[in-house]
Design a protein around this motif. Structure first.
Motif, PDB file in Angstrom:
ATOM      1  N   LEU A   2       0.853  -1.184   0.000  1.00  0.00           N
ATOM      2  CA  LEU A   2       0.000   0.000   0.000  1.00  0.00           C
ATOM      3  C   LEU A   2       0.888   1.233   0.000  1.00  0.00           C
ATOM      4  O   LEU A   2       1.788   1.363   0.831  1.00  0.00           O
ATOM      5  N   THR A   4       0.650   5.188   0.421  1.00  0.00           N
ATOM      6  CA  THR A   4      -0.290   6.179   0.932  1.00  0.00           C
ATOM      7  C   THR A   4       0.160   7.597   0.610  1.00  0.00           C
ATOM      8  O   THR A   4       1.355   7.888   0.519  1.00  0.00           O
ATOM      9  N   ASP A  15      -4.301   6.928  -2.241  1.00  0.00           N
ATOM     10  CA  ASP A  15      -3.635   5.719  -1.765  1.00  0.00           C
ATOM     11  C   ASP A  15      -3.678   4.699  -2.908  1.00  0.00           C
ATOM     12  O   ASP A  15      -4.708   4.537  -3.565  1.00  0.00           O
ATOM     13  N   GLU A  17      -3.035   0.745  -3.980  1.00  0.00           N
ATOM     14  CA  GLU A  17      -2.840  -0.631  -3.531  1.00  0.00           C
ATOM     15  C   GLU A  17      -2.328  -1.474  -4.696  1.00  0.00           C
ATOM     16  O   GLU A  17      -2.851  -1.401  -5.806  1.00  0.00           O
ATOM     17  N   HIS A  29      -6.899   9.585  -0.660  1.00  0.00           N
ATOM     18  CA  HIS A  29      -6.111   9.366   0.542  1.00  0.00           C
ATOM     19  C   HIS A  29      -6.966   9.536   1.785  1.00  0.00           C
ATOM     20  O   HIS A  29      -7.695  10.524   1.934  1.00  0.00           O
ATOM     21  N   VAL A  35      -3.600   0.807   8.534  1.00  0.00           N
ATOM     22  CA  VAL A  35      -2.667   0.217   7.583  1.00  0.00           C
ATOM     23  C   VAL A  35      -2.084  -1.071   8.150  1.00  0.00           C
ATOM     24  O   VAL A  35      -1.615  -1.111   9.285  1.00  0.00           O
ATOM     25  N   THR A  36      -2.121  -2.119   7.339  1.00  0.00           N
ATOM     26  CA  THR A  36      -1.478  -3.381   7.717  1.00  0.00           C
ATOM     27  C   THR A  36      -0.623  -3.839   6.547  1.00  0.00           C
ATOM     28  O   THR A  36      -0.861  -3.488   5.392  1.00  0.00           O
ATOM     29  N   ASP A  38       2.840  -4.392   4.136  1.00  0.00           N
ATOM     30  CA  ASP A  38       3.871  -3.517   3.586  1.00  0.00           C
ATOM     31  C   ASP A  38       3.273  -2.193   3.156  1.00  0.00           C
ATOM     32  O   ASP A  38       2.286  -2.157   2.411  1.00  0.00           O
ATOM     33  N   THR A  39       3.878  -1.110   3.624  1.00  0.00           N
ATOM     34  CA  THR A  39       3.361   0.223   3.338  1.00  0.00           C
ATOM     35  C   THR A  39       4.498   1.172   2.993  1.00  0.00           C
ATOM     36  O   THR A  39       5.578   1.104   3.574  1.00  0.00           O
ATOM     37  N   ASP A  41       5.036   5.288   2.793  1.00  0.00           N
ATOM     38  CA  ASP A  41       4.475   6.606   3.066  1.00  0.00           C
ATOM     39  C   ASP A  41       4.901   7.550   1.948  1.00  0.00           C
ATOM     40  O   ASP A  41       6.068   7.912   1.841  1.00  0.00           O
TER      41      ASP A  41
END
Length: 403
Positions: A2, A4, A15, A17, A29, A35-36, A38-39, A41
């Motif tokens: 994700l 963001t 955001d 995905e 956004h 958030v869970t 891999d992200t 920022d």
């Protein structure tokens, strides 16, 4: 994965995905989103398709080595012989230099590359093997197509066609050709070999064309004749060809129309003499695929080049004398989707200077996140604040490789 708070092509914060390497969703956004997994920022940065460098010479790069004075002589043959006289003097092997430069390119936002690998009686397959090693070293970070390229011609020295055949059987994906009239001085025989190898290995063709004006048009017409006769529409790229715009307007118009008809692609390096080339906007409007590349990078041909396609995008805009934001953004589109459309398995072509590619559901997860108020300002400022994703995975951040 994700991502963001990014602004696709400078739009509203979103955001993104990514699932199985492709964009699965793009939503406004939501700062409150839980958030869970891999992200990344995005921190309000721009989100752009990553770059596709469709014309580079990883086998000749000297990036990372001490700067040396330029010693080349004028003309293709003079430069080729200068390179031949010195390339074995480098402190690093071809594989080490190619691997280092490819890593630098990835760090700055390039995830697809078509690299030349010189094949001649002097180096044999050594330079090809060096580029192949770089491709393998960065597998998972970047897709690389290697071109078997007869830099010194096919017939000036013995055994070059056979070496080309060996390279294509050993992992090269593209058949190269060069100046059929001025270098080998036998354009029919030169093109016989190039198109014959392409047929034997079921490979596309990319022809270096430095030839001036009417002579360049003559070579192009021979190439177009072959494409028609052999049913190879969509399989041929012309690189450089920066003198084709010096002929009369009727010939220029005819060439653009025939390139569109036969799906001939063009690769530019944004040279200083860009005003002599076929006009970029007209090529795009006709549906001709056009991509951008960095050519040689700080090598025995030229002291220029730094591995940064965002920098070369600035050069494309500058040499075309573009000032309007729409046209500068078009250069970004050429450097990303335009180049990708030339590579095997690439997406549909650009058809207008207003096309803003990528960042739609179903697109590949190859992205560049970069600081910038607008896309045009990002080209002007060329911030170091960059995050690069390939197939939905972060491969570089802050100009450093990841993983």
């Amino acid at each position: 994965m994700l991502i963001t708070d990014v602004r696709p092509w400078g739009g509203e914060p979103c955001d993104i995905e990514i699932k199985d390497g492709v964009i699965a969703a793009i939503t406004p956004h939501d700062p409150a989103r839980v958030v869970t997994g891999d992200t990344v920022d995005g921190r309000g940065r721009l989100a752009l398709p990553s770059f596709s460098d469709v014309h580079c010479h990883l086998d000749s790069t000297r990036i990372g080595l001490p700067f040396r004075p330029h010693t080349g002589k004028p003309g293709v043959w003079g430069m080729t012989m200068n390179d031949r006289a010195h390339w074995r003097e480098d402190e690093w092997s071809v594989a080490e230099r190619a691997t280092y430069t490819l890593g630098r390119m990835i760090e700055r936002g390039t995830t697809r590359v078509r690299s030349y690998a010189q094949i001649d009686a002097d180096c044999g397959l050594e330079r090809f093997e060096g580029v192949l090693a770089a491709k393998e070293a960065h597998a998972g970070r970047c897709e690389v197509e290697i071109m078997a390229f007869p830099q010194a011609g096919l017939f000036k020295e013995k055994g070059v066609p056979e070496l080309m055949d060996q390279a294509l059987a050993s992992g090269a994906a593209v058949v190269g050709g060069i100046d059929p009239c001025t270098l080998d001085r036998d354009p029919v025989r030169h093109l016989d070999v190039v198109f014959g190898l392409a047929e034997r290995h079921q490979a596309p063709i990319d022809i270096h064309l430095h030839e001036p004006g009417a002579l360049g048009v003559f070579s192009v017409d021979l190439i177009l004749e072959r494409v028609r006769a052999l049913g190879m529409a969509g399989q041929v790229t012309l690189s450089h060809a920066y003198e084709l715009g010096t002929v009369d307007e009727a010939t220029t118009r005819r060439l653009i129309e025939e390139f569109a008809e036969l799906d001939i692609a063009m690769a530019t390096i944004a040279p200083a003499q860009q005003q002599h080339a076929l006009p970029l906007a007209q090529l795009t409007a006709a549906g001709v695929r056009v991509g951008l590349g960095e050519d040689g990078q700080r090598d025995f041909w030229s002291p220029y080049g730094n591995g940064d396609m965002l920098d070369r995008t600035w050069q494309l805009a500058f040499t075309n004398r573009y000032r309007a934001d729409e046209l500068i953004e078009h250069c970004v589109a050429v450097a990303s989707r335009g180049g990708h459309s030339i590579l095997q398995g690439g997406p549909e072509r650009l058809t207008s200077v207003a096309d803003r590619p990528g960042l739609a559901v179903g697109d590949e997860g190859d992205l560049l996140l970069v600081e910038g108020e607008t896309v045009a300002s990002a080209v002007m400022d060329r911030s170091d604040d960059r995050t690069v994703l390939h197939a939905g995975r972060v491969v570089a951040d802050g100009l450093e490789l990841v993983g």
